[in-house]
Design an enzyme around this catalytic site. Structure first.
Site, PDB file in Angstrom:
ATOM      1  NE  ARG A 104      -3.832  -0.240 -15.673  1.00  0.00           N
ATOM      2  CZ  ARG A 104      -2.842   0.484 -15.143  1.00  0.00           C
ATOM      3  NH1 ARG A 104      -1.986   1.121 -15.927  1.00  0.00           N
ATOM      4  NH2 ARG A 104      -2.701   0.552 -13.836  1.00  0.00           N
ATOM      5  CD  GLU A 146      -0.013  -4.666 -19.625  1.00  0.00           C
ATOM      6  OE1 GLU A 146       0.361  -4.693 -18.442  1.00  0.00           O
ATOM      7  OE2 GLU A 146      -0.214  -3.627 -20.253  1.00  0.00           O
ATOM      8  CG  HIS A 177       2.368  -1.799 -17.646  1.00  0.00           C
ATOM      9  ND1 HIS A 177       1.097  -2.265 -17.446  1.00  0.00           N
ATOM     10  CD2 HIS A 177       2.437  -0.631 -16.953  1.00  0.00           C
ATOM     11  CE1 HIS A 177       0.423  -1.428 -16.675  1.00  0.00           C
ATOM     12  NE2 HIS A 177       1.228  -0.420 -16.354  1.00  0.00           N
TER      13      HIS A 177
HETATM   14  N1  LIG Z   1       1.992   2.777 -18.155  1.00  0.00           N
HETATM   15  C1  LIG Z   1       2.235   2.946 -16.888  1.00  0.00           C
HETATM   16  O1  LIG Z   1       3.178   2.398 -16.330  1.00  0.00           O
HETATM   17  C2  LIG Z   1       1.357   3.830 -16.075  1.00  0.00           C
HETATM   18  C3  LIG Z   1       0.051   3.998 -16.408  1.00  0.00           C
HETATM   19  N2  LIG Z   1      -0.749   4.833 -15.671  1.00  0.00           N
HETATM   20  C4  LIG Z   1      -2.142   5.017 -16.086  1.00  0.00           C
HETATM   21  O2  LIG Z   1      -2.386   6.407 -16.242  1.00  0.00           O
HETATM   22  C5  LIG Z   1      -3.627   6.731 -15.641  1.00  0.00           C
HETATM   23  C6  LIG Z   1      -3.657   8.192 -15.247  1.00  0.00           C
HETATM   24  O3  LIG Z   1      -2.845   8.441 -14.131  1.00  0.00           O
HETATM   25  P1  LIG Z   1      -2.894   9.887 -13.390  1.00  0.00           P
HETATM   26  O4  LIG Z   1      -2.620  10.960 -14.374  1.00  0.00           O
HETATM   27  O5  LIG Z   1      -2.057   9.789 -12.198  1.00  0.00           O
HETATM   28  O6  LIG Z   1      -4.422   9.915 -12.978  1.00  0.00           O
HETATM   29  P2  LIG Z   1      -5.393  11.177 -12.805  1.00  0.00           P
HETATM   30  O7  LIG Z   1      -6.584  10.668 -12.103  1.00  0.00           O
HETATM   31  O8  LIG Z   1      -4.648  12.313 -12.212  1.00  0.00           O
HETATM   32  O9  LIG Z   1      -5.771  11.553 -14.308  1.00  0.00           O
HETATM   33  C7  LIG Z   1      -6.703  10.884 -15.095  1.00  0.00           C
HETATM   34  C8  LIG Z   1      -7.450  11.924 -15.933  1.00  0.00           C
HETATM   35  O10 LIG Z   1      -8.257  11.237 -16.884  1.00  0.00           O
HETATM   36  C9  LIG Z   1      -9.490  11.957 -16.959  1.00  0.00           C
HETATM   37  N3  LIG Z   1     -10.531  11.083 -17.484  1.00  0.00           N
HETATM   38  C10 LIG Z   1     -11.173  10.063 -16.859  1.00  0.00           C
HETATM   39  N4  LIG Z   1     -12.114   9.542 -17.672  1.00  0.00           N
HETATM   40  C11 LIG Z   1     -12.064  10.248 -18.824  1.00  0.00           C
HETATM   41  C12 LIG Z   1     -12.786  10.177 -20.046  1.00  0.00           C
HETATM   42  N5  LIG Z   1     -13.776   9.295 -20.228  1.00  0.00           N
HETATM   43  N6  LIG Z   1     -12.474  11.063 -21.015  1.00  0.00           N
HETATM   44  C13 LIG Z   1     -11.510  11.976 -20.824  1.00  0.00           C
HETATM   45  N7  LIG Z   1     -10.783  12.086 -19.694  1.00  0.00           N
HETATM   46  C14 LIG Z   1     -11.053  11.221 -18.704  1.00  0.00           C
HETATM   47  C15 LIG Z   1      -9.762  12.409 -15.529  1.00  0.00           C
HETATM   48  O11 LIG Z   1     -10.693  13.462 -15.499  1.00  0.00           O
HETATM   49  C16 LIG Z   1      -8.368  12.813 -15.093  1.00  0.00           C
HETATM   50  O12 LIG Z   1      -8.125  14.183 -15.383  1.00  0.00           O
HETATM   51  C17 LIG Z   1      -3.761   5.720 -14.496  1.00  0.00           C
HETATM   52  O13 LIG Z   1      -5.106   5.527 -14.114  1.00  0.00           O
HETATM   53  C18 LIG Z   1      -3.128   4.487 -15.052  1.00  0.00           C
HETATM   54  O14 LIG Z   1      -4.094   3.680 -15.678  1.00  0.00           O
HETATM   55  C19 LIG Z   1      -0.270   5.488 -14.599  1.00  0.00           C
HETATM   56  C20 LIG Z   1       1.030   5.332 -14.197  1.00  0.00           C
HETATM   57  C21 LIG Z   1       1.950   4.484 -14.901  1.00  0.00           C
HETATM   58  O1  LIG Z   2       0.627   3.034 -11.616  1.00  0.00           O
HETATM   59  C1  LIG Z   2       0.080   2.463 -12.565  1.00  0.00           C
HETATM   60  O2  LIG Z   2      -1.140   2.543 -12.768  1.00  0.00           O
HETATM   61  C2  LIG Z   2       0.880   1.663 -13.481  1.00  0.00           C
HETATM   62  O3  LIG Z   2       0.428   1.268 -14.499  1.00  0.00           O
HETATM   63  C3  LIG Z   2       2.276   1.348 -13.131  1.00  0.00           C
HETATM   64  O4  LIG Z   2       2.882   2.275 -12.373  1.00  0.00           O
END
Ligand SMILES: NC(=O)C1=CN([C@@H]2O[C@H](COP(=O)(O)OP(=O)(O)OC[C@H]3O[C@@H](n4cnc5c(N)ncnc54)[C@H](O)[C@@H]3O)[C@@H](O)[C@H]2O)C=CC1
Ligand SMILES: O=C(O)C(=O)CO
Length: 331
Positions: A240, A269, A288
């Protein structure tokens, strides 16, 4: 016969998805795919809805939740849910559902693409050819930085982080990671090596952020963090926008404290067209689109519909962020 629940969908979606919802609910839809629902319409619709099918650009805050007396579930089209006041939703017994897993590989692919684009100057190269500025093959023309055998530092080694680590192995990269908790299984399977945040910043050639946006991660990449990175390193943000302090990022790029950035996300955004980051040739900006493959977006929409149906029929949804509400009375 009991009346069907009412679901409000905050963006125009394919007819098949709306039909799926209509099998068990009355459905209202904001009739635009591109233009977000105005706040007043969202508040009005939420006030009478049992379920919301929300986009991550919709602010589901205390004001909305407190006025939405019938609301039982918010299904967010995304894995991230920083647009939702989950604490308030939990207090009010509203289930918050998201779409993890099904977007992991698509987002990891995009992360690799951003690493390649930033390191190998692909955006600049593309523009150069399209604008007729390719004059000749020459030794250092559009020469970028290698990806292979470089060090990748993943901050936030969750589902997407691990999928990126897996891909990086195919590029013969050394993988470091920083996470809230160490992950011995991932270390073994992916050959990833744990580092403190500071050591990861110091050692990595590509620093990728894949954490959720939380109080802890907001502004995590600030002036001090960028100063610790190598002047030859790249910052890649697919998490983000607000995990980085954008003014500090701009300063670090201007001063040459880091070499470049690949950004799929911005603090605000859509990013303003006159934003200073967009004017820097060493920055690759994307709108994004981490999870934006047609296949994955369909899967995410289907999952939201399944989650809504489950909660509104008193069954556990596939994904819920605040499971404690499911144990409570309305289900
Ligand atoms: N640009 C895009 O279109 C997308 C962005 N995202 C973003 O990616 C993020 C992660 O997605 P997933 O991998 O599925 O989630 P997830 O929950 O599997 O992984 C997040 C990881 O970050 C770690 N984490 C949390 N706080 C932390 C900190 N302070 N320091 C270090 N590590 C920390 C957690 O322990 C976890 O291992 C989402 O929350 C979302 O914001 C996700 C999908 C698409
Ligand atoms: O899933 C999310 O968090 C995104 O940013 C878009 O898929």
């Amino acid at each position: 016969m009991t009346a069907k629940p009412y679901i409000y969908v905050t963006r125009q979606l394919p007819a098949e998805i709306i039909e799926k919802l209509r099998r068990f609910a009355e459905v209202g839809v904001w009739p635009s795919e591109e233009r977000p629902v105005p706040r007043d319409v969202l508040l009005r619709e939420a006030a009478k809805a049992d379920g919301l099918f929300a986009m991550l650009s919709d602010r589901i805050d205390e004001e909305l939740l407190s006025a939405a007396k019938r609301l039982k579930v918010v299904a967010n089209l995304g894995v991230g849910y920083d647009n939702i006041d989950v604490g308030k939703a939990t207090e009010l017994g509203v289930a918050v559902c998201n779409t993890p897993d099904i977007l992991t590989d698509t987002t990891a692919d995009l992360t690799m693409a951003l690493i390649l684009m930033a390191g190998r100057r692909l955006g600049e190269a593309l523009e150069c050819v399209k604008n007729g500025r390719w004059k000749s093959w020459s030794p250092f023309f559009m020469a970028g930085t290698d990806i292979h055998h470089k060090t990748l530092g993943i901050v936030g080694m969750g589902k997407i982080g691990e999928a990126v680590a897996e891909r990086a192995r195919g590029f013969s990269m050394k993988v470091l990671y920083h996470n809230r908790h160490r992950k011995p299984e991932a270390e073994k399977r992916l050959g990833a090596v744990y580092r403190s945040f500071d050591d990861l910043l110091r050692e990595s050639d590509y620093v990728v952020c894949l954490t959720p946006l939380t109080d802890e991660t907001r502004g995590m990449f600030d002036r001090e963090a960028f100063k610790k990175m190598k002047p030859s390193a790249f910052f890649i943000n697919v998490a983000r926008g607000a995990v980085a302090v954008e003014e500090d990022l701009i300063e670090a790029l201007e001063k040459g404290e880091i070499a470049g950035a690949g950004l799929d996300v911005f603090a605000e955004e859509p990013v303003r067209p006159d934003h200073p980051l967009l004017k820097m040739k060493q920055v690759v900006p994307l709108p994004h689109i981490g999870s934006a493959s047609t296949e994955t977006r369909w899967a995410m929409m289907e999952r939201c519909a399944e989650n809504l149906e489950a909660v509104l029929s008193g069954r556990p949804p596939v994904n819920v962020v605040n499971p404690s509400v499911l144990q409570r009375s309305h289900l």
